[in-house]
Design an enzyme around this catalytic site. Structure first.
Site, PDB file in Angstrom:
ATOM      1  N   PRO A 102       8.770   3.227  11.507  1.00 23.37           N
ATOM      2  CA  PRO A 102       9.184   1.841  11.248  1.00 23.37           C
ATOM      3  C   PRO A 102       8.294   1.189  10.191  1.00 23.37           C
ATOM      4  O   PRO A 102       7.428   0.364  10.493  1.00 23.37           O
ATOM      5  CB  PRO A 102       9.024   1.181  12.622  1.00 23.37           C
ATOM      6  CG  PRO A 102       7.872   1.932  13.241  1.00 23.37           C
ATOM      7  CD  PRO A 102       7.969   3.352  12.733  1.00 23.37           C
ATOM      8  N   LYS A 103       8.518   1.539   8.935  1.00 29.44           N
ATOM      9  CA  LYS A 103       7.609   1.134   7.856  1.00 29.44           C
ATOM     10  C   LYS A 103       8.202   0.019   7.008  1.00 29.44           C
ATOM     11  O   LYS A 103       9.396   0.011   6.718  1.00 29.44           O
ATOM     12  CB  LYS A 103       7.283   2.333   6.968  1.00 29.44           C
ATOM     13  CG  LYS A 103       6.564   3.444   7.718  1.00 29.44           C
ATOM     14  CD  LYS A 103       6.057   4.531   6.783  1.00 29.44           C
ATOM     15  CE  LYS A 103       5.329   5.601   7.580  1.00 29.44           C
ATOM     16  NZ  LYS A 103       4.113   6.069   6.971  1.00 29.44           N
ATOM     17  N   LYS A 104       7.317  -0.900   6.596  1.00 30.74           N
ATOM     18  CA  LYS A 104       7.663  -1.975   5.678  1.00 30.74           C
ATOM     19  C   LYS A 104       6.621  -2.035   4.567  1.00 30.74           C
ATOM     20  O   LYS A 104       5.485  -1.592   4.746  1.00 30.74           O
ATOM     21  CB  LYS A 104       7.691  -3.329   6.399  1.00 30.74           C
ATOM     22  CG  LYS A 104       8.928  -3.598   7.234  1.00 30.74           C
ATOM     23  CD  LYS A 104       8.895  -5.034   7.755  1.00 30.74           C
ATOM     24  CE  LYS A 104      10.194  -5.423   8.402  1.00 30.74           C
ATOM     25  NZ  LYS A 104      10.181  -6.862   8.797  1.00 30.74           N
TER      26      LYS A 104
END
Length: 252
Positions: A115-117
């Protein structure tokens, strides 16, 4: 490009110039600042998906410096990992990660389900203090500090902790916006050469942000801090639970 060529090159997008290469994904001198803190158990329970289970209401807040990684380059990331168990085996569930490099964002999301931003994390030594910060746009949302190498930790014990399973909730929508993939993924860090492990006094401050809600799991008490340096390989994942294959999915 005929159908056979499309299929033979169907690894990542753009198909003629993928955003990230095929593995294995090896990291040299990967540096961790991990500050473990106690949080609100009800808020923690609300963000951990079944069938994972939580014990003590703890969170690992991580700043990770990766100066040399296969295909992904030189980058830094930061985020929250929650101690969990799956079928009685202890591991960690990655809630959210924020980093400053597109290839590991694309690869992490598409391959494993990380879950990368995009954000701006930093991990560096300032005189006698190891300092981690995370900015989302112009807003500072996390600051972690630890006394630099105050006491050495047992390498064998810390390596064993790195070898525990890690879990991700991989969600990829269909073209109509409905879920196409909704899976619990397990992966391991492999071929670990732990070069150093230290602890010291630590502090952690988290600030509210609408789109990067690290402070939604509030810091009630810092219980542990670790500074690790290791070479390791990021292993590929395996699906351990398919949410769309459950009876509840058909009742939506």
């Amino acid at each position: 490009m005929d159908v056979k060529s499309v299929l033979s090159n169907a690894f990542a997008m753009p198909i003629t110039s993928p955003a990230f290469p095929m593995g294995p994904y090896r990291f040299i001198n990967r540096e961790f600042l991990i500050i473990t803190y106690r949080t609100d158990p009800d808020k923690l329970r609300a963000v951990v998906p079944e069938p994972l289970e939580i014990g003590e209401p703890l969170v690992h807040y991580e700043f990770i410096r990766m100066p040399d990684s296969t295909g992904f380059g030189d980058y830094t990331e930061s985020g929250q990992v929650i101690p969990v168990s799956y079928k009685g085996v202890a591991g960690g569930y990655t809630l959210a990660m924020y980093l400053d490099d597109h290839p590991p964002i694309a690869g992490g999301r598409e391959l494993w389900g990380f879950p990368k931003k995009l954000a701006n994390p930093v991990l560096a030594v300032h005189t006698d203090t190891l300092v981690g910060t995370l900015d989302y746009g112009p807003v500072r949302i996390a600051t972690g500090t630890m006394g630099y190498k105050h006491r050495q930790l047992d390498l064998a014990q810390q390596k064993k902790r790195l070898e525990t399973p890690n879990f991700l909730l991989k969600v990829i929508p269909h073209v109509d916006g409905t879920p196409r993939i909704c899976e619990l993924v397990r992966y391991y860090l492999q071929d670990i050469d732990l070069k150093g492990a230290w602890t010291g006094p630590a502090a952690l401050e988290l600030a509210p942000h609408a789109l990067a809600p690290v402070a939604a799991l509030p810091v009630l008490e810092v219980v542990e801090a670790r500074h690790l340096i290791a070479d390791l390989t990021l292993g590929l994942g395996e699906v351990v639970f398919d949410y769309l294959g459950q009876p509840q999915a058909n009742a939506r």
